[in-house]
Design a protein around this motif. Sequence first.
Motif, PDB file in Angstrom:
ATOM      1  N   PRO A 196      22.549   9.487   1.620  1.00  0.00           N
ATOM      2  CA  PRO A 196      21.649   9.511   2.784  1.00  0.00           C
ATOM      3  C   PRO A 196      21.095   8.119   3.090  1.00  0.00           C
ATOM      4  O   PRO A 196      20.971   7.276   2.196  1.00  0.00           O
ATOM      5  N   ALA A 197      20.758   7.904   4.352  1.00  0.00           N
ATOM      6  CA  ALA A 197      20.143   6.637   4.764  1.00  0.00           C
ATOM      7  C   ALA A 197      18.882   6.400   3.921  1.00  0.00           C
ATOM      8  O   ALA A 197      18.177   7.356   3.577  1.00  0.00           O
ATOM      9  N   PRO A 198      18.574   5.160   3.591  1.00  0.00           N
ATOM     10  CA  PRO A 198      17.416   4.868   2.735  1.00  0.00           C
ATOM     11  C   PRO A 198      16.104   5.473   3.240  1.00  0.00           C
ATOM     12  O   PRO A 198      15.291   5.934   2.449  1.00  0.00           O
ATOM     13  N   TRP A 199      15.893   5.515   4.551  1.00  0.00           N
ATOM     14  CA  TRP A 199      14.641   6.067   5.076  1.00  0.00           C
ATOM     15  C   TRP A 199      14.519   7.553   4.787  1.00  0.00           C
ATOM     16  O   TRP A 199      13.412   8.082   4.704  1.00  0.00           O
ATOM     17  N   ARG A 200      15.648   8.274   4.613  1.00  0.00           N
ATOM     18  CA  ARG A 200      15.609   9.706   4.282  1.00  0.00           C
ATOM     19  C   ARG A 200      15.073   9.942   2.879  1.00  0.00           C
ATOM     20  O   ARG A 200      14.718  11.051   2.521  1.00  0.00           O
ATOM     21  N   LEU A 201      15.027   8.899   2.057  1.00  0.00           N
ATOM     22  CA  LEU A 201      14.537   9.028   0.684  1.00  0.00           C
ATOM     23  C   LEU A 201      13.082   8.617   0.561  1.00  0.00           C
ATOM     24  O   LEU A 201      12.535   8.569  -0.531  1.00  0.00           O
ATOM     25  N   ASP A 202      12.441   8.341   1.682  1.00  0.00           N
ATOM     26  CA  ASP A 202      11.037   7.946   1.727  1.00  0.00           C
ATOM     27  C   ASP A 202      10.190   9.147   2.139  1.00  0.00           C
ATOM     28  O   ASP A 202      10.323   9.637   3.270  1.00  0.00           O
ATOM     29  N   PRO A 203       9.324   9.647   1.263  1.00  0.00           N
ATOM     30  CA  PRO A 203       8.518  10.815   1.624  1.00  0.00           C
ATOM     31  C   PRO A 203       7.619  10.590   2.835  1.00  0.00           C
ATOM     32  O   PRO A 203       7.225  11.542   3.503  1.00  0.00           O
ATOM     33  N   ALA A 204       7.327   9.335   3.167  1.00  0.00           N
ATOM     34  CA  ALA A 204       6.494   9.042   4.341  1.00  0.00           C
ATOM     35  C   ALA A 204       7.195   9.416   5.644  1.00  0.00           C
ATOM     36  O   ALA A 204       6.547   9.531   6.684  1.00  0.00           O
ATOM     37  N   ALA A 205       8.510   9.623   5.610  1.00  0.00           N
ATOM     38  CA  ALA A 205       9.257   9.996   6.812  1.00  0.00           C
ATOM     39  C   ALA A 205       9.026  11.453   7.206  1.00  0.00           C
ATOM     40  O   ALA A 205       9.337  11.845   8.328  1.00  0.00           O
ATOM     41  N   TYR A 206       8.465  12.238   6.308  1.00  0.00           N
ATOM     42  CA  TYR A 206       8.335  13.681   6.511  1.00  0.00           C
ATOM     43  C   TYR A 206       6.873  14.070   6.727  1.00  0.00           C
ATOM     44  O   TYR A 206       6.003  13.664   5.965  1.00  0.00           O
ATOM     45  N   PRO A 207       6.600  14.897   7.725  1.00  0.00           N
ATOM     46  CA  PRO A 207       5.215  15.239   8.036  1.00  0.00           C
ATOM     47  C   PRO A 207       4.585  16.321   7.150  1.00  0.00           C
ATOM     48  O   PRO A 207       3.377  16.453   7.118  1.00  0.00           O
TER      49      PRO A 207
END
Length: 141
Positions: free
Chosen positions: A4-15
């Motif tokens: 997955p793209a690196p941003w998908r592994l950042d919990p901050a991306a999810y509300p």
Amino acid sequence: MPRPAPWRLDPAAYPHHDVIQTRFQDLDVLGHINNVAWAALFETARVRFYHTLSKIGPGRNRGLVANVEINYLGEGNFPAEMTIASGIGRLGTRSWQTLSLALQDGKPLVTCDVTIVSTGVDRTDPAFRAEIEKWPVREPA
């Protein structure tokens, strides 16, 4: 399958974030969370996420799971809790995607993308669409 793209592994991306307790019965013979248990953990998180949405409930905007894609990046263990971060991905006219990330001790372990197809009479309900549009997964700035 590509990572997955690196941003998908950042919990901050999810509300939406939810903590789920792992169970001894979730383990495989090697002592890791097994594949079936991962699907159940994500299902629990997805249902909890949907319950936070004011326009989704019994008898409204019913949907069927059309596709589930799980990407394994690491091993989960018992008895540590799992944090599952979720949000809305692609939004179509009669379907939507829920994107999720499971973390244990802050480490991203698994992603799960689920496509839901609406089957209810309210599938074109503007209030429903407006509600789920409030919960997008976004690449952090």
